[in-house]
Design a protein around this motif. Structure first.
Motif, PDB file in Angstrom:
ATOM      1  N   ALA A  62     -63.126  41.572  51.730  1.00 53.51           N
ATOM      2  CA  ALA A  62     -63.374  40.176  51.368  1.00 53.51           C
ATOM      3  C   ALA A  62     -64.671  39.664  51.973  1.00 53.51           C
ATOM      4  N   SER A  63     -64.977  40.071  53.197  1.00 57.80           N
ATOM      5  CA  SER A  63     -66.197  39.612  53.867  1.00 57.80           C
ATOM      6  C   SER A  63     -67.456  40.147  53.205  1.00 57.80           C
ATOM      7  N   GLU A  64     -67.310  41.142  52.328  1.00 54.99           N
ATOM      8  CA  GLU A  64     -68.453  41.721  51.628  1.00 54.99           C
ATOM      9  C   GLU A  64     -68.407  41.399  50.136  1.00 54.99           C
ATOM     10  N   GLY A  65     -67.700  40.331  49.788  1.00 52.25           N
ATOM     11  CA  GLY A  65     -67.644  39.914  48.392  1.00 52.25           C
ATOM     12  C   GLY A  65     -66.488  40.486  47.613  1.00 52.25           C
ATOM     13  N   GLY A  66     -65.617  41.278  48.268  1.00 48.17           N
ATOM     14  CA  GLY A  66     -64.462  41.843  47.581  1.00 48.17           C
ATOM     15  C   GLY A  66     -63.224  40.987  47.750  1.00 48.17           C
ATOM     16  N   ARG A  67     -62.076  41.597  47.464  1.00 52.96           N
ATOM     17  CA  ARG A  67     -60.818  40.853  47.549  1.00 52.96           C
ATOM     18  C   ARG A  67     -59.821  41.483  48.508  1.00 52.96           C
ATOM     19  N   TRP A  68     -60.187  42.617  49.113  1.00 52.32           N
ATOM     20  CA  TRP A  68     -59.232  43.220  50.043  1.00 52.32           C
ATOM     21  C   TRP A  68     -59.306  42.482  51.378  1.00 52.32           C
ATOM     22  N   PRO A  69     -58.158  42.055  51.926  1.00 57.91           N
ATOM     23  CA  PRO A  69     -58.168  41.268  53.167  1.00 57.91           C
ATOM     24  C   PRO A  69     -58.870  41.998  54.309  1.00 57.91           C
ATOM     25  N   ASP A  70     -59.707  41.271  55.038  1.00 57.29           N
ATOM     26  CA  ASP A  70     -60.446  41.871  56.153  1.00 57.29           C
ATOM     27  C   ASP A  70     -59.517  42.399  57.243  1.00 57.29           C
ATOM     28  N   GLY A  71     -58.368  41.788  57.387  1.00 59.13           N
ATOM     29  CA  GLY A  71     -57.464  42.196  58.458  1.00 59.13           C
ATOM     30  C   GLY A  71     -56.657  43.449  58.173  1.00 59.13           C
ATOM     31  N   ASP A  72     -56.872  44.061  57.026  1.00 62.20           N
ATOM     32  CA  ASP A  72     -56.092  45.245  56.659  1.00 62.20           C
ATOM     33  C   ASP A  72     -57.028  46.416  56.358  1.00 62.20           C
ATOM     34  N   GLU A  73     -57.815  46.795  57.349  1.00 61.34           N
ATOM     35  CA  GLU A  73     -58.786  47.875  57.154  1.00 61.34           C
ATOM     36  C   GLU A  73     -58.094  49.215  56.934  1.00 61.34           C
ATOM     37  N   ALA A  74     -57.027  49.471  57.656  1.00 64.52           N
ATOM     38  CA  ALA A  74     -56.317  50.734  57.477  1.00 64.52           C
ATOM     39  C   ALA A  74     -55.720  50.834  56.073  1.00 64.52           C
ATOM     40  N   GLY A  75     -55.158  49.734  55.595  1.00 62.47           N
ATOM     41  CA  GLY A  75     -54.599  49.726  54.251  1.00 62.47           C
ATOM     42  C   GLY A  75     -55.674  49.893  53.183  1.00 62.47           C
ATOM     43  N   ARG A  76     -56.833  49.280  53.431  1.00 67.69           N
ATOM     44  CA  ARG A  76     -57.947  49.394  52.466  1.00 67.69           C
ATOM     45  C   ARG A  76     -58.406  50.845  52.342  1.00 67.69           C
ATOM     46  N   LEU A  77     -58.641  51.496  53.481  1.00 65.32           N
ATOM     47  CA  LEU A  77     -59.101  52.883  53.449  1.00 65.32           C
ATOM     48  C   LEU A  77     -58.053  53.803  52.830  1.00 65.32           C
ATOM     49  N   ALA A  78     -56.800  53.566  53.140  1.00 63.19           N
ATOM     50  CA  ALA A  78     -55.736  54.387  52.565  1.00 63.19           C
ATOM     51  C   ALA A  78     -55.698  54.237  51.046  1.00 63.19           C
ATOM     52  N   HIS A  79     -55.879  52.994  50.573  1.00 62.53           N
ATOM     53  CA  HIS A  79     -55.883  52.740  49.132  1.00 62.53           C
ATOM     54  C   HIS A  79     -57.082  53.427  48.474  1.00 62.53           C
ATOM     55  N   LEU A  80     -58.233  53.371  49.113  1.00 56.77           N
ATOM     56  CA  LEU A  80     -59.429  54.021  48.576  1.00 56.77           C
ATOM     57  C   LEU A  80     -59.219  55.527  48.450  1.00 56.77           C
ATOM     58  N   LEU A  81     -58.651  56.135  49.483  1.00 56.51           N
ATOM     59  CA  LEU A  81     -58.480  57.587  49.486  1.00 56.51           C
ATOM     60  C   LEU A  81     -57.410  58.058  48.502  1.00 56.51           C
ATOM     61  N   ARG A  82     -56.567  57.135  48.029  1.00 53.68           N
ATOM     62  CA  ARG A  82     -55.574  57.515  47.014  1.00 53.68           C
ATOM     63  C   ARG A  82     -56.235  57.887  45.683  1.00 53.68           C
ATOM     64  N   ALA A  83     -57.517  57.556  45.546  1.00 51.53           N
ATOM     65  CA  ALA A  83     -58.227  57.934  44.328  1.00 51.53           C
ATOM     66  C   ALA A  83     -58.648  59.399  44.342  1.00 51.53           C
TER      67      ALA A  83
END
Length: 456
Positions: A62-83
């Motif tokens: 979110a801090s970089e113009g996206g929508r993934w919450p900044d407080g969930d970095e582990a969840g964001r990376l895990a979601h990215l790697l699911r691709a």
């Protein structure tokens, strides 16, 4: 694996079905960017599979113009790697992060784009280039506070190009448009575009069709820059008008919207960006020529090369004079008191027509207008640029209606509230689009003949 194409198109559609349909229509020189943060409910592997691997996968904070919450970095990376099981061609990993083991194991078939977004006023690209993280391409994104900020990317981009690095460095915001459009000319390897049937994913992002119409992928260091400067300018027809003429004339010039309302900032940008040709619009028609030591109001400037003296013309005056020659003689009511109004009054005076001018600093009473009996009415205010604008000086227009035979609208939108009023009143109307075609045609001739760059 295929190399990264020049155009990366961010799929910013409200639904995945719309995004997928758009991705399937993209040409070979445009790679879809799948922003997982925009489709958080969708399975990342399935999205990649739907695109048959041909995509760049990103999950933006979110801090970089996206929508993934900044407080969930582990969840964001895990979601990215699911691709990764879908084997995407490219994956976006933030510049400062270590390569996760899952991604490390996939590097035989997935290429990595390293990206970083910095705040306004931060220009650390040169330092970052001295210590590149592991990757196959790199993206640096800043924010434009002033137009001249764009020029700060020119040197690092050329440095990267000379060393064979796939780098894109650009600035967000309306003032950052030059860095996006001139990416190839300055040495950048790729740039981001908005889908033609979707909204921009970041401020200043241009539609793919616009980048292709301007031939941005083909620009080289010898291209010169022209543009329209003022505020607002993003609506301007100028880029479509002039770029097409430059291309037909085999002139290596690019014409861009240059958003700026301050003469001092404008002068700084003209030199930093080495601008060769300029259309000036409100509020700079008087202040910018004065800052350059020229007598205004002017709407056109050009020079052979950076550092050479500016030459100027007022093609607004030429266009209005042409239109006036076909209109009934008699007194004229001019609405407005800015640069366009000043040009209008000067042309009218030169033809010997009586003029009555209305403005906020020189208000008129309806009885004065009725007694003057204007045959023509010229709308030279900025009212009508926005859909919610009120009609200018309605009480004066009603006082002028009985005697008026014609009207001129300077704003060149397809329709304005003044143009609607003039038609309803049965007046012969010179539309803003007619004036634009005449004055812009003269500008193009000055730019093509007077500006340097290849093709002359």
């Amino acid at each position: 694996m295929l190399p990264l194409p020049f155009h990366l198109v961010t799929l910013s559609h409200p639904t995945w079905a719309e995004a997928l349909a758009c991705a399937k229509r993209l040409p070979e020189d445009a790679l879809p960017e799948v922003r997982l943060d925009l489709f958080p409910e969708e399975d990342p592997e399935a999205l990649v599979a739907a695109l048959k691997r041909r995509c760049l996968v990103t999950c933006r904070r979110a801090s970089e113009g996206g929508r993934w919450p900044d407080g969930d970095e582990a969840g964001r990376l895990a979601h990215l790697l699911r691709a990764l099981p879908g084997r995407p061609q490219w994956l976006d990993l933030e510049w400062d992060l270590p390569v996760p083991p899952d991604l490390q194991a996939a590097l035989t078939h997935v290429r990595v784009l390293r990206s970083v977004h910095v705040g306004e006023g931060v220009f650390d690209l040169e330092a970052r280039l001295r210590d590149l993280p592991a990757g196959d391409a790199w993206k640096w994104v800043g924010r434009a506070g002033r137009l001249a900020d764009n020029a700060r990317l020119r040197g690092p981009l050329a440095w990267a190009r000379d060393r064979g690095l796939r780098l894109s460095a650009f600035l967000m915001g309306p003032k950052g448009i030059p860095s996006r459009a001139l990416q190839a000319a300055w040495g950048g390897a790729f740039t981001y575009a908005a889908p033609d049937d979707g909204t921009p994913a970041a401020p200043g992002q241009l539609p793919l069709a616009t980048l292709k119409a301007w031939r941005c992928a083909r620009l080289h260091p010898g291209h010169g820059l022209c543009g329209v400067m003022g505020e607002p300018v993003l609506h301007s027809r100028g880029p479509a008008f002039h770029n097409a003429r430059f291309q037909r004339a085999f002139k290596d010039l690019l014409y861009l919207p240059l958003a700026c309302a301050d003469a001092e900032e404008a002068v700084e940008a003209l030199e930093a960006l080495e601008v060769l040709g300029l259309s000036i619009t409100a509020p700079l028609k008087e202040t910018l020529p004065e800052a350059l030591g020229l007598a205004g109001p002017l709407n056109t400037l050009w020079r052979r090369a950076p550092g050479q003296p500016w030459q100027g013309a007022n093609t607004d005056a030429e266009a209005f004079g042409q239109a006036l020659s076909n209109l009934a003689p008699g007194p004229v009511l001019v609405l407005g008191e800015g640069g366009v109004a000043r040009t209008t009054v000067a042309v009218l005076a030169a033809t010997g027509r009586a003029v009555l001018q209305a403005g906020r600093r020189a208000p008129l009473a309806p009885r004065q207008v009725a007694a003057f009996g204007p045959v023509g009415i010229v709308q030279a205010t900025s009212l009508g640029m926005a859909a919610e604008d009120a009609i200018p000086f309605p009480e004066l227009l009603e006082a002028a209606r009985p005697s008026a035979r014609w009207a001129v609208e300077w704003i060149y939108k397809e329709d304005t509230i003044f143009a609607d009023w003039a038609r309803e009143a049965g007046l012969a109307l010179v539309e803003g689009a007619t004036l634009f075609e005449a004055q812009a045609g003269a500008q193009s001739r000055w730019f093509i003949e007077g500006c340097g760059g290849a093709g002359t």
